[in-house]
Design a protein around this motif. Structure first.
Motif, PDB file in Angstrom:
ATOM      1  N   SER A 231       0.831  -1.187   0.000  1.00  0.00           N
ATOM      2  CA  SER A 231       0.000   0.000   0.000  1.00  0.00           C
ATOM      3  C   SER A 231       0.871   1.245   0.000  1.00  0.00           C
ATOM      4  CB  SER A 231      -0.933  -0.007   1.216  1.00  0.00           C
ATOM      5  OG  SER A 231      -1.881   1.025   1.105  1.00  0.00           O
ATOM      6  N   CYS A 233       1.337   5.075   2.010  1.00  0.00           N
ATOM      7  CA  CYS A 233       0.959   5.800   3.223  1.00  0.00           C
ATOM      8  C   CYS A 233       0.233   7.094   2.862  1.00  0.00           C
ATOM      9  CB  CYS A 233       2.200   6.109   4.040  1.00  0.00           C
ATOM     10  SG  CYS A 233       1.822   7.067   5.516  1.00  0.00           S
ATOM     11  N   HIS A 235      -0.450   9.648   4.937  1.00  0.00           N
ATOM     12  CA  HIS A 235      -0.382  10.689   5.966  1.00  0.00           C
ATOM     13  C   HIS A 235       0.382  11.935   5.569  1.00  0.00           C
ATOM     14  CE1 HIS A 235      -2.627   8.419   8.868  1.00  0.00           C
ATOM     15  NE2 HIS A 235      -1.994   7.348   8.457  1.00  0.00           N
ATOM     16  N   CYS A 240       4.956   7.411   1.178  1.00  0.00           N
ATOM     17  CA  CYS A 240       5.855   6.273   1.401  1.00  0.00           C
ATOM     18  C   CYS A 240       5.177   4.965   1.029  1.00  0.00           C
ATOM     19  CB  CYS A 240       6.262   6.213   2.865  1.00  0.00           C
ATOM     20  SG  CYS A 240       7.236   7.626   3.354  1.00  0.00           S
ATOM     21  N   ILE A 242       4.350   1.253   1.708  1.00  0.00           N
ATOM     22  CA  ILE A 242       4.213   0.526   2.978  1.00  0.00           C
ATOM     23  C   ILE A 242       3.653  -0.864   2.769  1.00  0.00           C
ATOM     24  CG2 ILE A 242       3.926   2.568   4.437  1.00  0.00           C
ATOM     25  CD1 ILE A 242       0.890   2.072   4.282  1.00  0.00           C
ATOM     26  N   ILE A 244       0.821  -3.137   4.665  1.00  0.00           N
ATOM     27  CA  ILE A 244      -0.231  -3.150   5.680  1.00  0.00           C
ATOM     28  C   ILE A 244      -0.356  -4.589   6.151  1.00  0.00           C
ATOM     29  CG2 ILE A 244      -2.696  -2.910   6.096  1.00  0.00           C
ATOM     30  CD1 ILE A 244      -2.791  -0.727   4.021  1.00  0.00           C
ATOM     31  N   ILE A 254       1.848  -1.340  10.458  1.00  0.00           N
ATOM     32  CA  ILE A 254       2.271  -0.760   9.188  1.00  0.00           C
ATOM     33  C   ILE A 254       3.790  -0.834   9.162  1.00  0.00           C
ATOM     34  CG2 ILE A 254       2.316   1.319   7.760  1.00  0.00           C
ATOM     35  CD1 ILE A 254      -0.484   0.247   8.171  1.00  0.00           C
ATOM     36  N   ASN A 263      10.761   6.256  -0.230  1.00  0.00           N
ATOM     37  CA  ASN A 263      11.119   6.238   1.193  1.00  0.00           C
ATOM     38  C   ASN A 263      12.294   5.325   1.491  1.00  0.00           C
ATOM     39  OD1 ASN A 263       9.140   4.325   0.283  1.00  0.00           O
ATOM     40  ND2 ASN A 263       9.049   3.561   2.364  1.00  0.00           N
ATOM     41  N   ILE A 267       9.872   4.498   7.173  1.00  0.00           N
ATOM     42  CA  ILE A 267       8.698   5.357   7.257  1.00  0.00           C
ATOM     43  C   ILE A 267       8.750   6.085   8.595  1.00  0.00           C
ATOM     44  CG2 ILE A 267       7.096   4.091   5.777  1.00  0.00           C
ATOM     45  CD1 ILE A 267       5.903   2.845   8.316  1.00  0.00           C
ATOM     46  N   GLY A 271       3.144   7.846  10.004  1.00  0.00           N
ATOM     47  CA  GLY A 271       2.599   6.866   9.084  1.00  0.00           C
ATOM     48  C   GLY A 271       2.442   5.505   9.729  1.00  0.00           C
ATOM     49  N   ARG A 272       3.387   5.160  10.583  1.00  0.00           N
ATOM     50  CA  ARG A 272       3.386   3.840  11.186  1.00  0.00           C
ATOM     51  C   ARG A 272       2.212   3.656  12.149  1.00  0.00           C
ATOM     52  NH1 ARG A 272       7.606   0.110  11.823  1.00  0.00           N
ATOM     53  NH2 ARG A 272       8.993   1.624  10.856  1.00  0.00           N
ATOM     54  N   TYR A 275      -2.492   4.465  11.533  1.00  0.00           N
ATOM     55  CA  TYR A 275      -3.552   3.584  11.038  1.00  0.00           C
ATOM     56  C   TYR A 275      -4.702   3.451  12.018  1.00  0.00           C
ATOM     57  CZ  TYR A 275      -2.063  -0.125  14.201  1.00  0.00           C
ATOM     58  OH  TYR A 275      -1.790  -0.861  15.320  1.00  0.00           O
TER      59      TYR A 275
END
Lengths: 553, 159, 466
Positions: A231, A233, A235, A240, A242, A244, A254, A263, A267, A271-272, A275
């Motif tokens: 996926s 990110c 945010h 970035c 990522i 999921i 994440i 990235n 991250i 972002g991490r 979620y």
């Protein structure tokens, strides 16, 4: 073309990059186990797990000379004629030795370790270790130390120092340290100076064993129950790449997905841990419409028709395309509104910004623009508005008795965190006074939604299919990772139905259509690679081609 | 405002080391020596202040400090620090027995300071005085060819 | 063989031998003066290369060759590190030289800096040598005053600063990249090579690291010439094309169970027996030799049958030892237990392992724990196999570590097991006759109280479990 020989197989090296032997062997599909090496960090060559036999093939005679000693693959550059032997008895013995050494003082508390299932110590021991434990050594208790943003399980550590190098080289904050010397070494922080920076979560991913644990994820899930989905990110505008990790429609974690163009391996914590709002209890659920008596539930099956009729009745229309929409959704919405009212105004939703871009010494950047797709939505707007991008304020200025009568606002903004209100706040709601039709499609309740005639709950990013364009004009596609909660119809699905298109929403088909129609998206006519597609390069090519044809003409 | 551990005098001495090295990090080790010398240990507060002075992360200073066996951190060392060598040359000529004897005489274990703050007993790996084995380094003075009697003598002369 | 005239220790014993006055009276700094006037830096490098001088610090790498690895036409700065972190058990040659003749070393350093183009030199001195520190510091000050250091030395273009950097009790700082890391203010974890220090060393600049005795030899070679230097020592073995020979004088330090422990300067290649009997007054108390460590603990041991081994760079190797090492000879008499020897050795290396490479960090600590168990009378014969396996697998020679510390740990284990296995087996049989497996496993880490007090682990406070 430079070639290396990995376990008797010749592999061609890509040009323009310097690879070490671990990376070169990976090209040949051969795994060289390693703990301390990470492509994003300096090479220390200390875990000694990547020891292999290295040789050199004479380009003229083809004769191979092997180095007498084992060499660390991480610190050996792969060059033309490099010979890598990873399966010899010597190599296997060396690996078995390192594995035995690393388990001498390890608590072996895998049943209660978060890393179990994705732990290199486990995997490598299974593959390269010995069957028998020869050390008569009392294992430690597993001590847990609070380092600040993360926990350290002191005795599980293998002293690869990836985390220490990360905070020094990439985050630039340097909170982590190695304490003492020799077998007494431990990772620690200085009391009063905890690990606390916006990239700190990465040390957990970097940790090859279960020593560093994410406070957010600890003891929540066994990793083998998680499914990983590619996926992007949502945010900030950096976009970035990522992973999921979810289990039965619940996001648990994440992680960064390697993308050299965006990235790299990292991250940020926003972002991490951002979620959580996907599962926020305050989310809007269930479509509804305002009647004289108050709110009335609207059946999602009828919604496409009902809303379309409402739009058709309203007169002059306008739509606000939120920078949280995917490009496909933005396109479908713009197309829909323009079909109903060819003169409809289209504008960009509010673009949330916070402070300045944050740049880290390792090159990682967190964008000040806290939305994923301003560039993509602007490109759609520009197409429909003949090169003009109407800002949100400008659009609001055109509401009124003589102008726009019906407005569709899309959102996707963060949940309000008092005292910060929702982006679509009371002041905006006040300016919508007097409109005949206000449709709000959003994640969370807001003053504007309160003021709406129709409220259509939208999907979180992990529940959508589509593509975002980041601040570097890189288009990245993603598929939904989880199903939306009951009472939510993702924007794309609703719009697809309102267009009366057949079957289910097909983001790829929409993007394909856009690639045909909109120059900016022309490169997307091909399949979108996992690392995304640079639209700027495409744009440049298109402009050049146009200029060339003009010149010819 | 709490009082600083690093007095102006110590800071001056540390700053005097700057021209010797092209980086500030390199001043860490000489600075730690100066602090240890001046106040008998390098408490965490001194680590913070030194890091601040040198413009490096405090963790960097602590990392370096803890690697070397030399710097005390929890409490100041005694007026004299006695290093008893127990490596091969000294060990083979009775160094280990002398260490035991000293532990008994002083009533402390290696790494500890006598309750009166007079002496800190330490074990050393080779102090490079094998020609005088068994040897003991008491502060800056090397005591050669030690015996139990000479230890008694040494203890008397120490402040 | 012509009578041997010591040069490295020639001034030792003279009153005030550490002062500039006495050093100059003996012709000191004349070589520097002459070289600055008469020779180009490259000529100096060539001369040292031709002399086949090999490093005195332990590895025996040819000094001139090391210098020639420096990049040509580097804009600078280039650094020279003089390694005076002599921490090898049984070694005190450098201490004696630094305490009694610091100017000889300084002259060597200045000459080496002239040859290599280094603009600053750091003397890495171990903390345990307070007297050497005092004397070196005095000597450096004297040199600045006399114009041997500073800008435009003796009217030439050469400028040089010498700084003394003191260690803090870590054996690993004697490894050249560990030393560099330590000067940079970091923990002294040796660097993985390449890049070598000559390319990217101290402060990321080209750097030469030489032992102080090597640097003193540089001075004497330039003073007395290559013929003089090569007239001393052992010429290359004609049957081994890769043997560069062992030329020149070497300071040997003799300790342990001998009547007259001390330093003595002799030609390389002197047999161990001669060293013990003629220069150290023989074994003490009229006893016999059981074992001899030929060149610092890490080189391993020679048995009583191997006393004719010549102490040159290849002699001890032929007797199964690591090499000449530092020239620190430790004599052990017939009453000394090899269990104690190995216990002492394993303790040292476990204590001094820097903890970077897994095989060394864990291997040395494991070996020590096994030796603790054996010494405590809970050993089993299989432990010896395990020890041997550890000894064979750790170190830079099998390639499993970055630096040679683990080799140093391995060689005493290997040579003891090869030469004194019977004694160890006897001990185990005597103390654990039934060969019982130890019912209570050993603690994961030995208590090193001294570590507990200094590392600040107490500061971290109580820790939760799980």
């Amino acid at each position: 073309m430079a070639t290396v020989i990995v376990d008797n197989r010749e592999v061609e090296l890509p040009e323009g990059v310097q690879l070490n032997c671990i990376q070169a062997a990976a090209l040949a599909g051969v795994e060289i186990p390693h703990y301390c090496f990470h492509p994003g960090l300096s090479v220390v060559g200390s875990c000694r797990m990547c020891l292999v036999e290295i040789g050199k093939r004479d380009p003229q005679t083809g004769h191979i000379t092997m180095f007498p000693k084992l060499q660390p693959a991480c610190n050996t550059p792969a060059a033309d004629g490099t010979v890598i032997v990873t399966q010899s008895e010597k190599v296997q013995q060396a690996r078995a030795m390192v594995e035995e050494d690393l388990l001498l003082r390890h608590p072996i508390d895998c049943p209660i370790c978060d890393k179990a299932g994705e732990c290199r110590l486990q995997d490598y021991h299974f593959r390269y270790g010995q069957k028998e434990r020869r050390a008569e050594i009392l294992p430690f208790h597993s001590r847990r130390r609070d380092l600040g943003d993360v926990f350290l399980f002191v005795d599980r550590c293998v002293m690869c120092t990836r985390c220490v190098r990360f905070v020094r080289e990439v985050a630039g904050t340097g909170e982590l340290l190695v304490l003492a010397r020799g077998a007494h070494e431990e990772i620690a922080v200085l009391p009063g100076y905890p690990l606390n920076n916006k990239l700190s979560g990465n040390v957990v991913d970097l940790c090859p064993v279960g020593a560093l644990a994410d406070k957010d994820f600890l003891y929540k899930q066994r990793v083998w129950f998680l499914r990983s989905h590619r996926s992007v990110c949502p945010h900030c505008a950096a976009g970035c790449s990522i992973w999921i990790d979810e289990n039965q429609d619940h996001l648990w974690r994440i992680r960064p997905r390697e993308n050299p163009h965006v990235n790299r391996w990292w991250i940020c914590n926003d972002g991490r841990y951002g979620y959580h709002q996907v599962h926020d209890r305050r989310r809007l659920l269930g479509a509804r419409r305002r009647t004289a008596d108050g709110w009335e539930e609207l059946d999602w099956a009828q919604a496409p028709l009902v809303v379309r009729e409402a739009l058709e009745r309203a007169g002059r229309l306008a739509a606000v395309l939120s920078p949280f929409l995917t490009v496909e959704e933005a396109y479908l919405l713009a197309l829909l509104v323009r079909r109903i009212d060819p003169e409809a105004l289209l504008g960009l939703g509010p673009v949330p910004r916070m402070g300045q871009d944050e740049r880290f010494p390792g090159g990682f950047t967190i964008s000040a623009e806290k939305c994923p797709n301003r560039r993509g939505v602007e490109a759609v707007l520009s197409y429909f508005m003949k090169g003009r991008v109407l800002q949100f304020d400008e659009l609001l200025g055109q509401l009124g008795p003589q102008g726009v009568r019906g407005l569709w606002i899309t959102g996707g903004y963060k949940a309000p965190t008092p005292p910060v209100s929702h982006v679509l706040d009371q002041a905006i709601a006040d300016r919508l006074e007097g409109l005949d039709l206000v449709i709000v499609q959003d994640l969370f309740p807001s003053p504007v939604a309160e003021r709406a005639h129709y409220v259509l709950p939208g999907a979180a990013w992990a529940e959508r299919d589509g593509a975002y364009v980041n601040c570097q004009d890189r288009l990245q596609s993603f598929r939904r990772a989880i199903r939306p909660p009951r009472g939510v119809l993702p924007e794309g699905w609703l719009l697809w139905q309102m267009h009366q298109r057949a079957g289910q929403f097909d983001a790829a088909a929409v993007l394909d259509e856009m690639a045909q129609q909109i120059t900016y998206f022309a490169p997307a006519v091909y399949e979108i690679p996992e690392v995304g597609l640079d639209l700027k390069a495409g744009l440049l090519a298109a402009t050049t081609a146009k200029t060339a044809s003009e010149l010819k003409g | 405002m709490m009082e600083k551990v690093l007095t102006e005098g110590i800071c001056k001495q540390i700053e005097a080391c700057y021209p010797k090295y092209p980086t500030r990090e390199a001043v860490i080790l000489p600075a730690l020596h100066l602090i240890q010398e001046a106040i008998g240990h390098v408490p965490p507060k001194a680590v913070e202040e030194l890091a601040h002075l040198l413009g490096v992360p405090p963790a960097r200073v602590q990392d370096t400090l803890s690697f070397y066996g030399f710097f005390a951190q929890d409490e100041p060392v005694g007026r004299t620090r006695i290093w008893v060598c127990r490596s091969l040359s000294c060990g083979a000529r009775g160094g280990e027995e002398l260490l035991e004897y000293l532990c008994q005489r002083l009533g402390v274990q290696p790494g500890q300071t006598t309750p009166d703050g007079r002496i800190t007993l330490e074990v050393a790996e080779c102090i490079g005085a094998c020609d005088y084995a068994p040897a003991i380094l008491a502060g800056r003075v090397l005591w050669k060819n030690m015996t139990k009697e000479k230890i008694d003598q040494m203890l008397e002369t120490l402040p | 063989m012509p009578t041997f005239e010591p040069v490295l220790l020639a001034n030792v014993g003279k009153p005030d031998s550490h002062t500039l006055k006495v050093y100059e009276a003996a012709g000191g700094y004349q070589t520097l003066r002459r070289v600055l006037q008469e020779m180009a830096p490259k000529e100096v490098v060539d001369r040292i290369r031709a002399s086949q001088l090999r490093g005195r610090g332990g590895a025996g790498f040819p000094t001139g060759l090391k210098w020639s690895f420096l990049p040509k036409d580097d804009p600078g700065p280039i650094y020279l590190c003089a390694n005076a972190d002599e921490s090898e058990p049984g070694t005190f040659c450098n201490r004696v030289q630094m305490e009694h003749d610091p100017h000889q070393i300084l002259e060597g350093i200045i000459l080496a800096c002239y040859a290599t183009g280094a603009s600053a030199a750091y003397i890495y001195l171990r903390y345990e040598y307070p007297l050497a520190y005092e004397r070196l510091q005095q000597a450096v000050e004297e040199c600045y005053r006399a114009g041997y250091l500073g800008r435009n030395i003796l009217g030439s273009d050469m400028s040089l600063d010498i700084y003394i950097h003191r260690g803090a009790g870590a054996y690993i700082c004697g490894e050249e990249t560990g030393l560099i890391e330590s000067i940079e203010g970091h923990r002294a974890w040796p660097r993985t090579k390449p890049p070598f220090p000559a390319v990217k060393g101290l402060f990321q600049r080209p750097t030469v690291v030489n032992n102080v005795e090597t640097l003193a030899c540089v001075k004497h070679i330039l003073e007395r010439g290559i013929e003089w230097f090569q007239s001393i020592g052992t010429p290359p073995d004609p049957s081994d094309p890769r043997d560069p020979g062992s030329f020149g004088p070497k300071v040997f330090s003799i300790s342990g169970h001998v009547n007259r422990p001390g330093c003595v300067e002799l030609p390389l290649g002197v047999p161990v027996r001669e060293l013990i009997e003629q220069h150290a007054g023989g074994v003490w108390k009229g006893r016999k030799v059981k074992a001899v460590v030929p060149g610092g603990l890490s080189t391993g041991v020679l048995s009583a049958h191997e006393l004719d081994t010549p102490l040159d760079f290849s002699g001890p190797c032929k007797a199964g030892c690591l090499g000449l090492g530092t020239g620190g000879v430790i004599v052990l008499d017939e009453t000394y237990s090899m269990v104690d020897f190995l216990h002492n050795s394993c303790r040292f290396f476990a204590h001094e392992s820097c903890g970077q490479c897994t095989p060394c960090r864990e291997g040395t600590a494991w070996a020590y724990r096994i030796m603790q168990r054996i010494k405590a009378g809970r050993g089993r014969l299989v432990d010896l196999d395990l020890l041997e396996e550890i000894g064979n697998s750790i170190g830079i020679i099998p390639g499993s570590t970055i630096c040679g510390l683990a080799d140093g740990a391995a060689w005493p284990i290997k040579t003891t097991l090869a030469k004194f296995r019977d004694e160890l087996e006897d001990y185990i049989r005597r103390t654990n006759p039934l060969g019982c497996r130890n019912p209570a496993p050993v603690e994961a880490l030995p208590e090193w109280r001294e570590h507990q007090s200094i590392t600040g682990r107490k500061l971290l406070g109580a820790e939760a479990t799980i």
